[in-house]
Design a protein around this motif. Structure first.
Motif, PDB file in Angstrom:
ATOM      1  N   ILE A   1      36.399  27.277  35.207  1.00 57.51           N
ATOM      2  CA  ILE A   1      35.029  27.633  35.557  1.00 57.51           C
ATOM      3  C   ILE A   1      34.909  28.069  37.024  1.00 57.51           C
ATOM      4  N   PRO A   2      35.505  27.340  37.994  1.00 45.32           N
ATOM      5  CA  PRO A   2      35.377  27.801  39.381  1.00 45.32           C
ATOM      6  C   PRO A   2      35.905  29.217  39.597  1.00 45.32           C
ATOM      7  N   THR A   3      37.035  29.540  38.979  1.00 47.36           N
ATOM      8  CA  THR A   3      37.581  30.896  39.119  1.00 47.36           C
ATOM      9  C   THR A   3      36.663  31.915  38.454  1.00 47.36           C
ATOM     10  N   TYR A   4      36.143  31.586  37.263  1.00 51.57           N
ATOM     11  CA  TYR A   4      35.228  32.490  36.560  1.00 51.57           C
ATOM     12  C   TYR A   4      33.976  32.740  37.395  1.00 51.57           C
ATOM     13  N   MET A   5      33.429  31.676  37.970  1.00 51.08           N
ATOM     14  CA  MET A   5      32.235  31.811  38.800  1.00 51.08           C
ATOM     15  C   MET A   5      32.507  32.660  40.039  1.00 51.08           C
ATOM     16  N   SER A   6      33.676  32.477  40.611  1.00 48.76           N
ATOM     17  CA  SER A   6      34.014  33.194  41.834  1.00 48.76           C
ATOM     18  C   SER A   6      34.319  34.663  41.576  1.00 48.76           C
ATOM     19  N   LYS A   7      35.132  34.950  40.567  1.00 49.79           N
ATOM     20  CA  LYS A   7      35.636  36.309  40.364  1.00 49.79           C
ATOM     21  C   LYS A   7      34.718  37.184  39.509  1.00 49.79           C
ATOM     22  N   VAL A   8      34.044  36.592  38.507  1.00 48.40           N
ATOM     23  CA  VAL A   8      33.191  37.383  37.619  1.00 48.40           C
ATOM     24  C   VAL A   8      31.739  37.356  38.086  1.00 48.40           C
TER      25      VAL A   8
ATOM     26  N   PRO B   1      45.514  26.283  30.508  1.00 51.49           N
ATOM     27  CA  PRO B   1      45.524  27.095  31.727  1.00 51.49           C
ATOM     28  C   PRO B   1      46.603  28.178  31.725  1.00 51.49           C
ATOM     29  N   LEU B   2      47.747  27.886  31.105  1.00 53.54           N
ATOM     30  CA  LEU B   2      48.802  28.902  31.032  1.00 53.54           C
ATOM     31  C   LEU B   2      48.361  30.054  30.133  1.00 53.54           C
ATOM     32  N   MET B   3      47.621  29.752  29.057  1.00 52.20           N
ATOM     33  CA  MET B   3      47.098  30.799  28.190  1.00 52.20           C
ATOM     34  C   MET B   3      46.100  31.671  28.948  1.00 52.20           C
ATOM     35  N   VAL B   4      45.302  31.036  29.789  1.00 52.41           N
ATOM     36  CA  VAL B   4      44.360  31.805  30.612  1.00 52.41           C
ATOM     37  C   VAL B   4      45.120  32.743  31.534  1.00 52.41           C
ATOM     38  N   GLN B   5      46.182  32.242  32.168  1.00 49.49           N
ATOM     39  CA  GLN B   5      46.957  33.087  33.073  1.00 49.49           C
ATOM     40  C   GLN B   5      47.606  34.246  32.311  1.00 49.49           C
ATOM     41  N   PHE B   6      48.006  34.003  31.070  1.00 52.16           N
ATOM     42  CA  PHE B   6      48.647  35.040  30.262  1.00 52.16           C
ATOM     43  C   PHE B   6      47.643  36.100  29.812  1.00 52.16           C
ATOM     44  N   ILE B   7      46.436  35.674  29.401  1.00 56.77           N
ATOM     45  CA  ILE B   7      45.440  36.602  28.871  1.00 56.77           C
ATOM     46  C   ILE B   7      44.626  37.256  29.980  1.00 56.77           C
ATOM     47  N   VAL B   8      44.194  36.461  30.958  1.00 51.51           N
ATOM     48  CA  VAL B   8      43.339  36.983  32.022  1.00 51.51           C
ATOM     49  C   VAL B   8      44.228  37.472  33.166  1.00 51.51           C
ATOM     50  N   THR B   9      44.723  38.670  33.009  1.00 53.58           N
ATOM     51  CA  THR B   9      45.580  39.261  34.051  1.00 53.58           C
ATOM     52  C   THR B   9      44.760  39.829  35.194  1.00 53.58           C
ATOM     53  N   ASN B  10      43.487  40.133  34.931  1.00 54.35           N
ATOM     54  CA  ASN B  10      42.558  40.600  35.953  1.00 54.35           C
ATOM     55  C   ASN B  10      41.372  39.644  35.962  1.00 54.35           C
ATOM     56  N   GLU B  11      41.291  38.774  36.963  1.00 53.75           N
ATOM     57  CA  GLU B  11      40.291  37.711  36.974  1.00 53.75           C
ATOM     58  C   GLU B  11      38.869  38.230  37.093  1.00 53.75           C
ATOM     59  N   THR B  12      38.675  39.496  37.449  1.00 50.28           N
ATOM     60  CA  THR B  12      37.329  40.066  37.545  1.00 50.28           C
ATOM     61  C   THR B  12      36.889  40.766  36.263  1.00 50.28           C
ATOM     62  N   ASP B  13      37.746  40.792  35.250  1.00 50.78           N
ATOM     63  CA  ASP B  13      37.463  41.489  33.998  1.00 50.78           C
ATOM     64  C   ASP B  13      36.786  40.541  33.005  1.00 50.78           C
ATOM     65  N   ALA B  14      35.492  40.761  32.755  1.00 52.79           N
ATOM     66  CA  ALA B  14      34.746  39.889  31.853  1.00 52.79           C
ATOM     67  C   ALA B  14      35.247  39.991  30.418  1.00 52.79           C
ATOM     68  N   THR B  15      35.807  41.129  30.044  1.00 54.42           N
ATOM     69  CA  THR B  15      36.304  41.314  28.677  1.00 54.42           C
ATOM     70  C   THR B  15      37.468  40.378  28.387  1.00 54.42           C
ATOM     71  N   GLN B  16      38.351  40.182  29.367  1.00 53.08           N
ATOM     72  CA  GLN B  16      39.476  39.277  29.175  1.00 53.08           C
ATOM     73  C   GLN B  16      39.004  37.828  29.066  1.00 53.08           C
ATOM     74  N   TRP B  17      37.990  37.466  29.816  1.00 56.67           N
ATOM     75  CA  TRP B  17      37.426  36.122  29.704  1.00 56.67           C
ATOM     76  C   TRP B  17      36.785  35.907  28.341  1.00 56.67           C
ATOM     77  N   LYS B  18      36.255  36.993  27.746  1.00 59.38           N
ATOM     78  CA  LYS B  18      35.649  36.904  26.429  1.00 59.38           C
ATOM     79  C   LYS B  18      36.648  36.369  25.403  1.00 59.38           C
ATOM     80  N   ILE B  19      37.890  36.796  25.484  1.00 56.89           N
ATOM     81  CA  ILE B  19      38.917  36.326  24.551  1.00 56.89           C
ATOM     82  C   ILE B  19      39.095  34.819  24.674  1.00 56.89           C
ATOM     83  N   ILE B  20      39.098  34.326  25.899  1.00 52.31           N
ATOM     84  CA  ILE B  20      39.253  32.881  26.135  1.00 52.31           C
ATOM     85  C   ILE B  20      38.089  32.116  25.502  1.00 52.31           C
ATOM     86  N   PHE B  21      36.867  32.596  25.700  1.00 49.62           N
ATOM     87  CA  PHE B  21      35.703  31.887  25.163  1.00 49.62           C
ATOM     88  C   PHE B  21      35.679  31.915  23.637  1.00 49.62           C
TER      89      PHE B  21
END
Length: 485
Positions: free
Chosen positions: A304-311, A434-454
């Motif tokens: 959440i802190p990274t999501y809040m900061s980057k997105v 967290p490792l899955m997040v690092q694998f999927i979210v290669t660009n921390e500012t990309d909301a589309t990649q975060w969508k997959i995590i959610f």
């Protein structure tokens, strides 16, 4: 009332609960006569069981604070402009932050089953005291480890902290199984475990404010280290393994607890029925649900802190406050959930098993729906995103009255061992998530990649909730005690 009992001339005292009123009667066998003299039976409104629960509350509060500080502090540790003090060290070249965040769980999963078993055999007190002492010490040396060894040093420090905290929840579950009567189980157990989100709130807020000040991020770890060692000293003086070993508990309260639980810790410990445990369907239901819960909980907790900061583009102060808000709501809602659960059970509106399934579903399905809508929320709608995060995390409090306390329901005798099994295996997902997040979210500012995590987390929540509803149980299992007991 008096009864002839023969020619025995022995003095005997035993505890008796009158069917016609609430009192304990002492029976004295003198010259063949039993005399009943009533003494107060009603346990104190605030007794030793409550003081023990508060000690465990403080423990979980500190433990979760230690867990989450790095989630916020790592932003300050890797951002040169985060602190107003230019002398605070930063490490902007770290590119393995998600691995650093997962390091806690490398050690955490190792002692779980052993911790539950040994706490059941010898009592949880000194294992908790020792683990928090070492954990606090590793907090204090973490800034030095970062300076000397970089991100690897932080990983080592966090892994040792995880190893120590691996003793906490199996031991806490063991303590609850000895101190908390079933009539108060939902609310007192929830009070202890809800200290986790409260500790999360405090840890995130404190870390954000201190990291942005002249004190800098290292001060956070010094404070939590000192607090942990202070708790260990206090617990060494005032905690007890069970009512029977507490030096100043009243006979009325001890009888109330042990009579409600149906056992006393004075009796010999039964052998652990490992085969029956590992082949128990209700335990597997708890285990699978625990895995799903930990996937979602630690995905949100660490990211959440990274999501809040980057997105959402919040600065570190606003980031820490908004990251903590969902856990504050979780803590508040947990009290409503726990009192409602106890009321439904004690008034015979729902069976214990049905109540556990109802609140477990609330704790997983509603967050799943919130995460689905969060996934389709555009990055330029931060208010909506924060509101959905509050719902996703806040209603997760239902699981404290669901699977999280179900170990004690199905086997009070082996509750610590059961928690060790499910907590140890499920926290593998604290590493994987967290490792899955690092694998999927290669660009921390990309909301589309975060969508997959959610979306992925929402699916896991619903699937594991269904497993618990179909295969969970509120009944004490046959293997809880040996047949002759």
């Amino acid at each position: 009332m008096s009864n002839k009992v023969g020619k025995e001339n022995r003095h005997v005292e035993c505890v008796y609960r009158s069917l016609g009123g609430s009192y304990v009667a002492l029976f004295r066998r003198n010259s063949g006569v039993i005399e009943k003299s009533p003494v107060a039976y009603s346990p104190p409104t605030f007794g030793k069981r409550h003081s023990q629960v508060l000690i465990l509350f403080a423990l979980v509060f500190l433990a979760y604070g230690i867990r989450v500080t790095l989630s916020v502090a790592i932003v300050a540790m890797t951002t040169p402009s985060a602190s107003s003090n230019p002398n605070i060290p930063t490490y902007p070249d770290w590119n393995d932050k998600s691995i650093v965040l997962s390091a806690f769980f490398w050690g955490y999963i190792i002692p779980q089953i052993f911790a539950g078993w040994i706490a059941g055999q010898y009592g949880p007190k000194w294992f908790l005291v020792g683990s928090m002492t070492v954990c606090g010490g590793m907090c204090i040396v973490l800034p030095a480890m970062a300076a000397l060894l970089g991100s690897l040093g932080v990983m080592v420090s966090r892994a040792i902290q995880g190893l120590c905290q691996g003793f906490i929840f199996p031991s806490v579950h063991c303590a609850l199984s000895r101190w908390v009567p079933p009539e108060e189980r939902s609310r007192l157990a929830t009070l202890v475990y809800a200290a986790g989100p409260l500790g999360t709130v405090a840890g995130m807020l404190l870390t954000g404010v201190i990291s942005a000040s002249n004190l800098g991020w290292p001060t956070v770890f010094y404070l939590y280290g000192a607090g942990s060692i202070a708790w260990a000293a206090f617990s060494a003086l005032f905690s007890a393994n069970s009512p029977s070993s507490h030096p100043s508990i009243s006979e009325a309260e001890r009888y109330f607890i042990e009579n409600s639980l149906g056992h006393t810790e004075d009796k010999p410990k039964p052998k652990t029925p490992w085969t029956a445990i590992w082949t128990s369907v209700p335990l597997w239901a708890i285990l699978i649900t625990h895995c799903g819960q930990n996937w979602g909980f630690w995905t949100l907790m660490t990211e959440i802190p990274t999501y809040m900061s980057k997105v959402m583009n919040f600065d570190i102060k606003a980031n820490s406050a908004l990251s903590a808000l969902p856990y504050l709501v979780l803590w508040i809602l947990s009290f409503f959930m726990s009192f409602a659960s106890d009321a439904l059970i004690n008034r015979n509106i729902l069976t214990l098993g049905h109540a556990r399934k109802l609140f477990n579903s609330i704790g997983l399905v509603i967050p799943a729906l919130a995460l689905f809508f969060l996934g389709i929320t555009p990055g330029d709608e931060p208010i909506r995103a924060v509101a959905l995060l509050v719902v996703a995390v806040g209603f997760n409090s239902g699981v404290y009255c669901g699977f999280n306390v179900n170990h004690v329901d199905i086997s009070p005798t082996h509750a610590g061992t059961l928690m060790g099994i499910t907590n140890g295996i499920s926290n593998i997902f604290g590493i994987v998530a967290p490792l899955m997040v690092q694998f999927i979210v290669t660009n921390e500012t990309d909301a589309t990649q975060w969508k997959i995590i959610f979306f992925l987390t929402a699916i896991i929540y619903v699937a594991t909730s269904l497993v618990f509803n179909f295969f969970g149980s509120g009944e004490v299992q046959k293997w809880n005690d040996k047949p002759e007991d």
